[in-house]
Scaffold this active site. Structure first.
Site, short mmCIF file in Angstrom:
data_model
loop_
_atom_site.label_atom_id
_atom_site.label_comp_id
_atom_site.label_asym_id
_atom_site.label_seq_id
_atom_site.Cartn_x
_atom_site.Cartn_y
_atom_site.Cartn_z
N GLU A 67 -21.91 1.83 -8.86
CA GLU A 67 -22.06 0.38 -8.98
C GLU A 67 -23.43 -0.10 -8.51
O GLU A 67 -24.03 -0.97 -9.14
CB GLU A 67 -20.95 -0.33 -8.18
CG GLU A 67 -19.59 -0.32 -8.86
CD GLU A 67 -18.85 1.01 -8.75
OE1 GLU A 67 -19.35 1.91 -8.05
OE2 GLU A 67 -17.79 1.15 -9.38
N HIS A 136 -7.15 -3.80 -5.75
CA HIS A 136 -7.47 -4.23 -7.12
C HIS A 136 -7.11 -5.69 -7.36
O HIS A 136 -7.03 -6.12 -8.50
CB HIS A 136 -6.71 -3.40 -8.14
CG HIS A 136 -7.25 -2.03 -8.35
ND1 HIS A 136 -7.11 -1.02 -7.43
CD2 HIS A 136 -7.95 -1.49 -9.38
CE1 HIS A 136 -7.68 0.08 -7.89
NE2 HIS A 136 -8.21 -0.18 -9.07
#
Ligand SMILES: Cc1ncc(C[n+]2csc(CCOP(=O)(O)OP(=O)(O)O)c2C)c(N)n1
Lengths: 331, 359
Positions: A67, A136
């Protein structure tokens, strides 16, 4: 339901977003999409399905699980004149790139004395409701809205999903787009582009006179549901969709509160230090004498999002919570 | 895979003294290390001396409280900035760290613009908003000035990616320290750059310390070039005290990169003669170690070599020193007199549009 689908051509939020990406890739050679599994896989949420075939692997670029590197590479490419759209699977994972977003994307323009704008779009999902548990499911867009130097968008409707990307790409500064995970399958008739899709103004999704329900993103449908219930009781609720979380459209909030004199702020993030806290504070600062009741907030419970359905539902703001908050304000 | 080469137009090195004018104007001129690539020793010497004298002046100014903040000196490492920058063209991009005075000056940002930045003045190369750790010059493709260890690496990969996608033959050069090697961002970037064959030159300035932590106390494997090679990129360890060795290695690497063979890694073995920053009492190194490295001072090393071959005499040294002294005197003078940014401009450059209004 099946009948409904046959009657009119429907578009999903996912398709609206994909169409926006397709249009952007077609319109400008400098645009490219980059992120984990955006190519072969078609996007973790299927948003970019088919774009690899149409635009090739240079412009629909699968990245390693890195990322920080690929968000930073997006920043570098933007500095060099490209118009990257970087997809991060979810806001949780964006934390691995937070350094790049905060310390580079948001600050380079200022630190360089105005020499280095970063025209970059970063898209990611946010929010809970699909039993994906704590890593999540969080809503951290409010954290990003804390940062000067970036723009934060939360398209809640098909039209915003379809039409916010182009102006986001035209912005010379970094724009973060938060797509609530529960919205992708929402379908409806996509209205033609109107002048109302812009990046500066909140939208009145339902006009009303008795109370303002102020929200954004995944909570909009719940607020609209609450407004329906309240209407049945004779309470006229105005629903404000903030749409842009930074910069906040203060004027829209102030004007609404001036009409209704009561406000409920609905935000899926944790209550403490949330965007709802910011909006409430601004109402207190700017509209105190307009208020007939304390500002109410409906946020998620202060708990990492649980997996079990009943617990997850209990943690999230629900329509009934919004109705109850509205009653507290009105009664 | 082949990378198309674009035709380059090289600007003549402009006069170091651009006199009065706007900051933007000043940024466009300034000393380079001779026309890039000529490798002339006197140019190398002058460029290294400029960095050293500039920083020595910074020490005085810091002690006099004229400049503030974190100031990280490059003294001892000048051969790296000069040797590398000498090979780069104006179209190439440079990404640097908080120890970047040397990189900035070697890239051709004027002492005047850098000094004004240290003073926090409007005429500084970042308009006074960056300071010592955040020097920028878009016109020279100098992208900072990054105070997050390893934070510039992903950014450099992106600059290289943009050049590659548009078929430009430019190289992006990223400077970073041995300490940065331990950060995930280095490894993510190395993998990405090698995977995508990006035109990226990774320049690791191995000065043996990350602040006070010695290399063998922060790396499990201290052979950095070998580790970089494991990503599938050409990697060399080079004597970072020998400017000519640095220049040659860089030239080879840049040729390889321009030929499309992907990122290259240079580990430049060097040493900082001063403390990590102006705040650092430097208690973690033996005096003997410092003295030993000083005996390989990159400036003296080159001077001795030039004297031996009869290229340099005392008069020439005096002339160079005088030029640099004048240049730095002028930089300090103009910085002292330069206007400060009005406080009403505080919220400028937060976004490109009009300042955000928060009621
Ligand atoms: C991410 C991050 N962690 C810690 C620091 C504090 N810090 C500043 S410089 C430095 C040492 C870095 O050493 P190295 O990369 O070898 O570069 P050098 O200073 O030797 O040039 C540290 C730990 C920082 N600036 N950024």
């Amino acid at each position: 339901m099946g009948d409904d689908e046959n009657r009119e051509p429907k578009t999903t939020y996912r398709e609206a977003m994909r169409e926006a990406l397709r249009e952007a890739l077609r319109a400008d050679e400098r645009v490219f999409l980059m992120g984990e599994d955006v190519g072969r896989y078609g996007g973790c949420f299927g948003v970019s399905l088919g774009l690899l075939e149409e635009f090739g692997p240079e412009r629909v670029r699968d990245t390693p699980l890195s990322e920080s590197a690929f968000v930073g590479a997006g920043i570098g490419a933007a500095l060099a004149g490209m118009r990257p759209i970087v997809e991060i699977m979810t806001v949780n994972f964006s934390l691995l790139a937070l350094d790049q977003i905060l310390n580079n994307a948001a600050t380079l323009l200022h630190m360089s004395g105005g020499q280095l704008p970063v025209p970059l779009v970063i898209r990611m999902t946010t929010g809970a409701g699909r039993q994906l548990a704590a890593q999540h499911s969080h809503s951290l867009e409010g954290w990003y809205a804390h940062i000067p130097g970036i723009r934060v968008l939360a398209p809640a409707t098909l039209e915003d999903a379809r039409h916010m990307l182009a102006p986001a790409l035209a912005d010379r500064d970094p724009v973060l787009i938060f797509e609530h995970g529960s919205l992708y399958n929402v379908s409806g008739e996509l209205l033609p582009p109107t002048a109302s899709v812009d990046l500066d103004h909140a939208a009145i999704r339902r006009p009303g006179t008795d109370i303002s329900l102020i929200t954004y993103g995944g909570s909009l449908s719940k607020a609209l549901g609450a407004a329906d219930e309240l209407a049945a009781e004779g309470i006229s609720a105005e629903v404000i969709d903030l749409r842009t979380l930074r910069p906040l459209d203060d004027a829209a909030v102030t004007a609404s509160v001036a009409r209704t004199h009561r406000a409920v702020v609905i935000d899926e993030a944790w209550r403490t230090g949330s965007l709802a806290a910011e909006v409430s504070a601004r109402i207190a600062e700017g509209s105190f004498y307009e208020l007939d009741a304390p500002v109410e907030r409906v946020c998620s419970a202060e708990v990492p999002m649980p997996y079990a359905r009943r617990l997850e539902e209990a943690a999230l703001p629900q329509t009934a919570d919004i109705v109850a908050a509205a009653h507290r304000a009105v009664d | 895979m082949s990378v198309a080469r674009t035709t380059r137009t090289r600007k003549d090195p402009a006069s170091p003294k651009s006199g009065k004018g706007t900051a933007a104007k000043r940024r466009k001129s300034g000393p380079r290390v001779g026309p890039p690539g000529t490798g002339r020793r006197t140019d190398q010497l002058e460029a290294m001396l400029r960095i050293r004298r500039f920083e020595e002046r910074c020490v005085e100014l810091y002690s006099a409280a004229k400049i503030r903040g974190f100031v990280h000196l490059y003294i001892g490492e000048e051969a790296v900035a000069v040797g590398v920058n000498q090979v780069l063209t104006p179209e190439d991009a440079v990404v640097s760290t908080y120890r970047e005075h040397g990189h900035a000056l070697a890239r051709g940002i004027t002492a005047e613009a850098v000094m004004a930045e240290m003073y926090g003045r409007t005429t500084g190369c970042s308009g006074g908003r960056g300071g010592s750790m955040h020097l920028f010059d878009a016109s020279r493709r100098f992208y900072g000035g990054n105070a997050i260890v390893a934070g510039g690496l992903p950014l450099a990969a992106g600059l290289a990616l943009a050049d590659r996608m548009r078929g430009q033959a430019n190289v992006t050069c990223c400077f970073f320290g041995d300490g940065a090697f331990a950060e995930g961002e280095f490894h993510e970037t190395a993998n990405l750059a090698a995977l995508w064959k990006l035109p990226l030159l990774l320049v690791c300035e191995n000065n043996l310390y990350a602040m006070g932590t010695a290399l063998e106390r922060h790396e499990a494997q201290t052979d950095l070039a070998m580790r970089a090679a494991s990503y599938g990129m050409v990697s060399w360890a080079v004597d970072g005290m020998d400017v000519e060795a640095v220049e040659q290695a860089t030239r080879r690497a840049v040729e390889g990169i321009r030929a499309g063979t992907g990122p290259h890694f240079l580990e430049l073995r060097t040493y900082r003669f001063r403390a990590h920053s102006m705040y650092d009492p430097d208690r973690y190194r033996e005096k003997g170690e410092i003295e030993q490295w000083k005996s390989r001072d990159p400036v003296s090393l080159l001077m001795d070599r030039m004297r031996d071959s009869g290229e340099l005499d005392d008069e020439e040294v005096a002339r160079i020193e005088q030029r640099i002294t004048d240049e730095i005197d002028h930089a300090v003078e103009t910085a002292e007199q330069a206007p400060e940014e009005p406080v009403e401009h505080l919220l400028h450059h937060v976004t490109s549009g009009p300042a955000e209004v928060v009621s």
